[in-house]
Scaffold this motif. Sequence first.
Motif, PDB file in Angstrom:
ATOM      1  N   ASP A  26       0.833  -1.211   0.000  1.00 23.96           N
ATOM      2  CA  ASP A  26       0.000   0.000   0.000  1.00 23.96           C
ATOM      3  C   ASP A  26       0.863   1.256   0.000  1.00 23.96           C
ATOM      4  O   ASP A  26       0.558   2.238  -0.685  1.00 23.96           O
ATOM      5  CB  ASP A  26      -0.920   0.017   1.238  1.00 23.96           C
ATOM      6  CG  ASP A  26      -2.042  -1.014   1.133  1.00 23.96           C
ATOM      7  OD1 ASP A  26      -2.222  -1.593   0.043  1.00 23.96           O
ATOM      8  OD2 ASP A  26      -2.743  -1.235   2.151  1.00 23.96           O
ATOM      9  N   HIS A  48      -8.561  -1.676  -4.721  1.00 18.41           N
ATOM     10  CA  HIS A  48      -7.983  -1.562  -3.381  1.00 18.41           C
ATOM     11  C   HIS A  48      -7.182  -0.259  -3.244  1.00 18.41           C
ATOM     12  O   HIS A  48      -7.271   0.432  -2.223  1.00 18.41           O
ATOM     13  CB  HIS A  48      -7.086  -2.771  -3.094  1.00 18.41           C
ATOM     14  CG  HIS A  48      -6.363  -2.661  -1.796  1.00 18.41           C
ATOM     15  ND1 HIS A  48      -6.989  -2.843  -0.575  1.00 18.41           N
ATOM     16  CD2 HIS A  48      -5.080  -2.336  -1.520  1.00 18.41           C
ATOM     17  CE1 HIS A  48      -6.116  -2.654   0.382  1.00 18.41           C
ATOM     18  NE2 HIS A  48      -4.952  -2.342  -0.147  1.00 18.41           N
ATOM     19  N   PHE A  60      -9.452   2.518  -2.633  1.00 15.48           N
ATOM     20  CA  PHE A  60      -9.929   2.457  -1.253  1.00 15.48           C
ATOM     21  C   PHE A  60      -8.902   3.075  -0.288  1.00 15.48           C
ATOM     22  O   PHE A  60      -9.255   3.874   0.584  1.00 15.48           O
ATOM     23  CB  PHE A  60     -10.216   0.988  -0.878  1.00 15.48           C
ATOM     24  CG  PHE A  60     -10.305   0.729   0.589  1.00 15.48           C
ATOM     25  CD1 PHE A  60     -11.442   1.088   1.310  1.00 15.48           C
ATOM     26  CD2 PHE A  60      -9.237   0.149   1.283  1.00 15.48           C
ATOM     27  CE1 PHE A  60     -11.521   0.855   2.678  1.00 15.48           C
ATOM     28  CE2 PHE A  60      -9.303  -0.075   2.647  1.00 15.48           C
ATOM     29  CZ  PHE A  60     -10.452   0.279   3.338  1.00 15.48           C
ATOM     30  N   VAL A  61      -7.632   2.715  -0.478  1.00 13.63           N
ATOM     31  CA  VAL A  61      -6.569   3.234   0.405  1.00 13.63           C
ATOM     32  C   VAL A  61      -6.488   4.753   0.279  1.00 13.63           C
ATOM     33  O   VAL A  61      -6.384   5.469   1.282  1.00 13.63           O
ATOM     34  CB  VAL A  61      -5.198   2.580   0.060  1.00 13.63           C
ATOM     35  CG1 VAL A  61      -4.055   3.259   0.827  1.00 13.63           C
ATOM     36  CG2 VAL A  61      -5.226   1.087   0.365  1.00 13.63           C
ATOM     37  N   ARG A  62      -6.579   5.253  -0.937  1.00 11.11           N
ATOM     38  CA  ARG A  62      -6.479   6.711  -1.137  1.00 11.11           C
ATOM     39  C   ARG A  62      -7.682   7.443  -0.562  1.00 11.11           C
ATOM     40  O   ARG A  62      -7.544   8.522   0.019  1.00 11.11           O
ATOM     41  CB  ARG A  62      -6.308   7.032  -2.627  1.00 11.11           C
ATOM     42  CG  ARG A  62      -4.926   6.618  -3.081  1.00 11.11           C
ATOM     43  CD  ARG A  62      -4.633   6.904  -4.515  1.00 11.11           C
ATOM     44  NE  ARG A  62      -3.410   6.183  -4.871  1.00 11.11           N
ATOM     45  CZ  ARG A  62      -2.976   6.001  -6.102  1.00 11.11           C
ATOM     46  NH1 ARG A  62      -3.635   6.510  -7.112  1.00 11.11           N
ATOM     47  NH2 ARG A  62      -1.862   5.326  -6.324  1.00 11.11           N
ATOM     48  N   LYS A  63      -8.863   6.851  -0.709  1.00 14.64           N
ATOM     49  CA  LYS A  63     -10.074   7.486  -0.155  1.00 14.64           C
ATOM     50  C   LYS A  63     -10.035   7.511   1.358  1.00 14.64           C
ATOM     51  O   LYS A  63     -10.498   8.440   2.005  1.00 14.64           O
ATOM     52  CB  LYS A  63     -11.325   6.723  -0.630  1.00 14.64           C
ATOM     53  CG  LYS A  63     -11.954   7.341  -1.861  1.00 14.64           C
ATOM     54  CD  LYS A  63     -13.267   6.718  -2.175  1.00 14.64           C
ATOM     55  CE  LYS A  63     -14.421   7.509  -1.578  1.00 14.64           C
ATOM     56  NZ  LYS A  63     -15.721   6.968  -2.006  1.00 14.64           N
ATOM     57  N   ARG A  64      -9.437   6.454   1.939  1.00 16.38           N
ATOM     58  CA  ARG A  64      -9.386   6.324   3.398  1.00 16.38           C
ATOM     59  C   ARG A  64      -8.600   7.471   4.038  1.00 16.38           C
ATOM     60  O   ARG A  64      -8.852   7.851   5.179  1.00 16.38           O
ATOM     61  CB  ARG A  64      -8.734   4.973   3.740  1.00 16.38           C
ATOM     62  CG  ARG A  64      -8.771   4.612   5.201  1.00 16.38           C
ATOM     63  CD  ARG A  64      -8.197   3.249   5.452  1.00 16.38           C
ATOM     64  NE  ARG A  64      -6.809   3.152   5.018  1.00 16.38           N
ATOM     65  CZ  ARG A  64      -6.138   2.012   4.891  1.00 16.38           C
ATOM     66  NH1 ARG A  64      -6.718   0.870   5.135  1.00 16.38           N
ATOM     67  NH2 ARG A  64      -4.885   2.001   4.495  1.00 16.38           N
ATOM     68  N   GLY A  86      -8.800  10.515   3.350  1.00 20.10           N
ATOM     69  CA  GLY A  86      -9.812  11.538   3.619  1.00 20.10           C
ATOM     70  C   GLY A  86      -9.330  12.959   3.406  1.00 20.10           C
ATOM     71  O   GLY A  86      -8.574  13.235   2.474  1.00 20.10           O
ATOM     72  N   PRO A 137      -3.599   2.966   8.881  1.00 21.59           N
ATOM     73  CA  PRO A 137      -4.169   3.090  10.225  1.00 21.59           C
ATOM     74  C   PRO A 137      -3.110   2.723  11.282  1.00 21.59           C
ATOM     75  O   PRO A 137      -2.259   1.855  11.036  1.00 21.59           O
ATOM     76  CB  PRO A 137      -5.299   2.056  10.221  1.00 21.59           C
ATOM     77  CG  PRO A 137      -5.578   1.772   8.771  1.00 21.59           C
ATOM     78  CD  PRO A 137      -4.297   1.978   8.045  1.00 21.59           C
TER      79      PRO A 137
END
Length: 265
Positions: free
Chosen positions: A43, A99, A102-106, A108, A213
Amino acid sequence: MPFDTEDYKLRSKPVQYSDLDFEAFEREPLSPETLRSVQYMCDVEYHTVCYLRDMLVTPSHRDADVTTFMTMWNMEEFWHGAALAEVLKRHGIQADYGHIRFVRKRVGWKDKLDPIKHTLLANFAGQDYVAVHMAWGAVNEWSAIAAYNRLADIAGHSVLAQLLRRIAKQETRHVAFYATQARKRLAIGRKAQKLARFALERFWGPVGSGLMPEPEVRHVLRYVMRGEAGYAAARKVDESIARLPGMAGLKIVERSLIARDVPAT
Ligand SMILES: [Fe+2]
Ligand SMILES: [Fe+2]
């Protein structure tokens, strides 16, 4: 020996793994702890292009030596991500474009603010910002080498170890560029040194800590960097940092392990 960007430009290529026996992962799968660490590294490697975006809004974009290097560097980091994604795929874990999205959106709102933050800071620091960028890059590449070599040592899987050592070898070229540039730019004056020291001491965190995270950061540090060998690798990175002009005595990598209660024995 000074870094030769022209030579790097011609020699830069994706990390090779087609000759490695990836079928071995099906016969002899990686442990869940190792896979979780590989996922983290995958990631983070794939996120390099977003970091490149943040750096291109600073005075670094005016320096052709820096942008030539970063073009090839970004390509190599992408392929590190792709190679690790292939390892994950052999274990039934999809690290595909869905995926990555998703990581980039997370990330925020922080992701939206990052380019603005760097524009403002660079406006304030001017040319010295490039020195900070180079020192920061050197620290991250030294840390990446330490983490890849540690994971290769502890995972107990010869195919993974071969891949990780190939990736780490490319990271040593990255560090050669950043450290050469940092030495040159920090040597120019005390202001750049003070700024870099302040930035590293106050804001540096383990590679990926702004993206992943916190439980994932803790897992990787505790699994990969634990024990005497892990701390020795962290101290070696700190010693390399301390040899940059004006950085004597910085111990930010070891400090990051202690802050997350990484066992020292
Ligand atoms: Fe990489
Ligand atoms: Fe790298």
